[in-house]
Design a protein around this motif. Structure first.
Motif, PDB file in Angstrom:
ATOM      1  N   ARG A  81       0.821  -1.200   0.000  1.00 34.76           N
ATOM      2  CA  ARG A  81       0.000   0.000   0.000  1.00 34.76           C
ATOM      3  C   ARG A  81       0.862   1.260   0.000  1.00 34.76           C
ATOM      4  O   ARG A  81       0.548   2.237  -0.663  1.00 34.76           O
ATOM      5  CB  ARG A  81      -0.916   0.029   1.236  1.00 34.76           C
ATOM      6  N   PHE A  82       1.947   1.228   0.797  1.00 33.86           N
ATOM      7  CA  PHE A  82       2.806   2.404   0.888  1.00 33.86           C
ATOM      8  C   PHE A  82       3.392   2.751  -0.475  1.00 33.86           C
ATOM      9  O   PHE A  82       3.284   3.900  -0.939  1.00 33.86           O
ATOM     10  CB  PHE A  82       3.933   2.159   1.890  1.00 33.86           C
ATOM     11  N   ILE A  86       1.711   6.220  -1.609  1.00 37.37           N
ATOM     12  CA  ILE A  86       2.388   7.356  -0.995  1.00 37.37           C
ATOM     13  C   ILE A  86       3.304   8.121  -1.963  1.00 37.37           C
ATOM     14  O   ILE A  86       3.257   9.365  -1.992  1.00 37.37           O
ATOM     15  CB  ILE A  86       3.174   6.914   0.250  1.00 37.37           C
ATOM     16  N   TYR A  89       1.376  10.414  -4.336  1.00 38.04           N
ATOM     17  CA  TYR A  89       0.660  11.380  -3.509  1.00 38.04           C
ATOM     18  C   TYR A  89       1.607  12.463  -3.008  1.00 38.04           C
ATOM     19  O   TYR A  89       1.290  13.666  -3.077  1.00 38.04           O
ATOM     20  CB  TYR A  89       0.008  10.664  -2.337  1.00 38.04           C
ATOM     21  N   LEU A  90       2.782  12.080  -2.511  1.00 39.60           N
ATOM     22  CA  LEU A  90       3.742  13.060  -2.006  1.00 39.60           C
ATOM     23  C   LEU A  90       4.262  13.962  -3.124  1.00 39.60           C
ATOM     24  O   LEU A  90       4.539  15.146  -2.886  1.00 39.60           O
ATOM     25  CB  LEU A  90       4.899  12.356  -1.301  1.00 39.60           C
ATOM     26  N   LEU A 115      -0.142  15.349   5.221  1.00 36.07           N
ATOM     27  CA  LEU A 115       0.839  14.314   5.549  1.00 36.07           C
ATOM     28  C   LEU A 115       0.279  13.289   6.523  1.00 36.07           C
ATOM     29  O   LEU A 115       0.750  12.144   6.544  1.00 36.07           O
ATOM     30  CB  LEU A 115       2.100  14.951   6.126  1.00 36.07           C
ATOM     31  N   THR A 116      -0.695  13.673   7.327  1.00 36.92           N
ATOM     32  CA  THR A 116      -1.289  12.743   8.285  1.00 36.92           C
ATOM     33  C   THR A 116      -2.602  12.139   7.797  1.00 36.92           C
ATOM     34  O   THR A 116      -3.245  11.375   8.522  1.00 36.92           O
ATOM     35  CB  THR A 116      -1.538  13.447   9.637  1.00 36.92           C
ATOM     36  N   PHE A 117      -3.021  12.488   6.597  1.00 36.92           N
ATOM     37  CA  PHE A 117      -4.269  12.001   6.007  1.00 36.92           C
ATOM     38  C   PHE A 117      -5.468  12.304   6.912  1.00 36.92           C
ATOM     39  O   PHE A 117      -6.356  11.476   7.104  1.00 36.92           O
ATOM     40  CB  PHE A 117      -4.177  10.505   5.717  1.00 36.92           C
ATOM     41  N   CYS A 138      -7.818  10.465   1.993  1.00 38.60           N
ATOM     42  CA  CYS A 138      -7.679  10.384   3.447  1.00 38.60           C
ATOM     43  C   CYS A 138      -8.591   9.286   4.004  1.00 38.60           C
ATOM     44  O   CYS A 138      -8.164   8.479   4.841  1.00 38.60           O
ATOM     45  CB  CYS A 138      -8.027  11.718   4.092  1.00 38.60           C
ATOM     46  N   GLU A 141      -7.148   5.880   3.087  1.00 39.14           N
ATOM     47  CA  GLU A 141      -5.963   5.542   3.871  1.00 39.14           C
ATOM     48  C   GLU A 141      -6.351   5.138   5.289  1.00 39.14           C
ATOM     49  O   GLU A 141      -5.772   4.195   5.852  1.00 39.14           O
ATOM     50  CB  GLU A 141      -5.001   6.733   3.905  1.00 39.14           C
ATOM     51  N   CYS A 357       8.820   3.010  -8.300  1.00 35.66           N
ATOM     52  CA  CYS A 357       8.489   2.715  -6.901  1.00 35.66           C
ATOM     53  C   CYS A 357       7.991   1.283  -6.735  1.00 35.66           C
ATOM     54  O   CYS A 357       8.299   0.613  -5.736  1.00 35.66           O
ATOM     55  CB  CYS A 357       7.444   3.694  -6.392  1.00 35.66           C
TER      56      CYS A 357
END
Length: 391
Positions: A81-82, A86, A89-90, A115-117, A138, A141, A357
């Motif tokens: 998932r990461f 991520i 998204y970043l 950053l913390t969703f 969000c 996640e 990635c």
């Protein structure tokens, strides 16, 4: 006969439909042709279709692991998932915060919320609406982080998952009702701040928007643990597609006034059930959605996540540049150029961000000895590139 196959063309068709609905609905927030307003007012439901797809695919993957091994490969799940979600998204978050030209609106919420969703809680869409569409990511996640542990707790009980499913649906309805009575009912829809509060307390919070994810999880449970139900879906795919139409039609009429009491309480559930029927149809071998893949829908499905993340910024930049060329931003030509640019940016993300990635992810999983990590979970992950691509 299992409902699920190694290749589910139908889910690609639905994911392509979802990103098309979202794109056209959000395009209304920019200069646009007149016909956009007439035919896209129901486009907000594209996000709900993504929710149902995510619930079905992610829960199906986890149910498959529980059935075969009696446990969940949590390390594998979270690493996958990461690396799937991520990095792109970043990159988009960095574009918004480092390059003001990319921003479609005037102000951003604080960086820590992205950053913390937690961006979807207390979202001020009127004054800080830039990258507001991250709210749905969000919710997903938060869903990814909690669902595996909930399933592990319930795994040994056959009745608990069904009871919890209905209790959670009732809780979501109750929380929407309480939110309506507390913050929305005292206001007149013409009052300043009405829409700000409606979005903040009805539309965006996780606890009021779990209908689609729960319907998807429930459908995945039927597929893996209810053989009779799975057989019924498998043999009646087209009927399930037709069964979804009355729910979606009812939702369309009720939600013509989207901030009404009926729409706020029941609209999301009707949409989720309708799309749940369509997802069931897409996974059934007897359905017309299942039988044939299309290159266009397959590619849109693969690009749907990055298009979703970047499309508002790309539309904004496209129209800003078109104004300098003399091309009317309200024209169909401008719309086609924006579509082309969004697809092009999605392809850039695929080859410059996503693919590298995913290769790194595979190397990490091999080094950690997670042997099953590179094997598709039967009946679920082979439906598309990766279940995390749902948005």
């Amino acid at each position: 006969m299992s409902v699920i196959s190694k290749k589910l063309y139908g889910l690609d068709h639905l994911r392509a439909l979802a990103i098309l609905l979202v794109f056209l609905y959000h395009y209304r927030g920019f200069h646009h042709p007149a016909w956009i307003d007439q035919f896209t007012d129901f486009g907000w439901t594209g996000v709900d279709l993504f929710f149902v797809l995510s619930g079905f695919l992610i829960a199906g993957q986890l149910f498959g692991q529980l059935k075969t091994s009696g446990t969940l490969l949590l390390k594998q799940f979270f690493i996958k998932r990461f690396f799937r979600i991520i990095p792109p998204y970043l990159v988009v978050v960095a574009l918004y915060f480092c390059f003001p030209f990319f921003r479609e609106r005037e102000a951003l919420a604080p960086l820590w919320k992205f950053l913390t969703f937690t961006h979807n809680f207390g979202l001020d869409v009127i004054h800080k609406g830039t990258f507001s569409h991250a709210w749905s990511l969000c919710i997903e996640e938060q869903f990814y982080l909690t669902l595996p542990f909930i399933l592990l707790l319930l795994y040994k009980s056959r009745s608990a998952p069904r009871v919890l499913f209905f209790l959670l649906l009732l809780l979501v309805l109750l929380l929407r009702w309480i939110s309506w009575d507390t913050w929305i009912a005292p206001l007149n829809s013409n009052e300043t701040g009405f829409w700000l509060l409606w979005y903040k307390y009805i539309y965006y919070p996780t606890y009021t928007r779990l209908d689609g994810l729960l319907i998807g999880v429930g459908l995945a449970w039927v597929v893996h643990y209810a053989p009779r139900g799975a057989a019924i879906i498998s043999k009646n795919g087209n009927l399930f597609f037709l069964a979804g139409l009355p729910f979606l039609t009812a939702a369309w009429f009720i939600c013509r006034d989207q901030a009404s009491f009926a729409a706020s309480i029941w609209g999301f559930l009707l949409v989720a059930v309708g799309f749940g029927c369509w997802v069931a149809a897409a996974a059934a071998p007897s359905s017309f959605l299942y039988k044939k893949g299309w290159f266009i829908t397959e590619q849109l499905a693969r690009l749907s996540f990055t298009i979703y993340l970047s499309h508002k910024g790309v539309i904004h930049m496209t129209q800003t540049l078109l104004e300098r060329t003399g091309i009317a931003t309200t024209s169909n030509l401008a719309l086609l150029i924006a579509v082309f640019n969004c697809i092009a940016v999605g392809l850039l993300f695929r080859y410059l961000v996503e693919n590298p990635c995913l290769q790194l992810r595979n190397r990490i999983l091999k080094q950690r000895g997670v042997k099953a990590a590179l094997q598709p979970v039967p009946a679920v992950t082979s439906a598309h590139t990766d279940p995390g691509s749902s948005r």
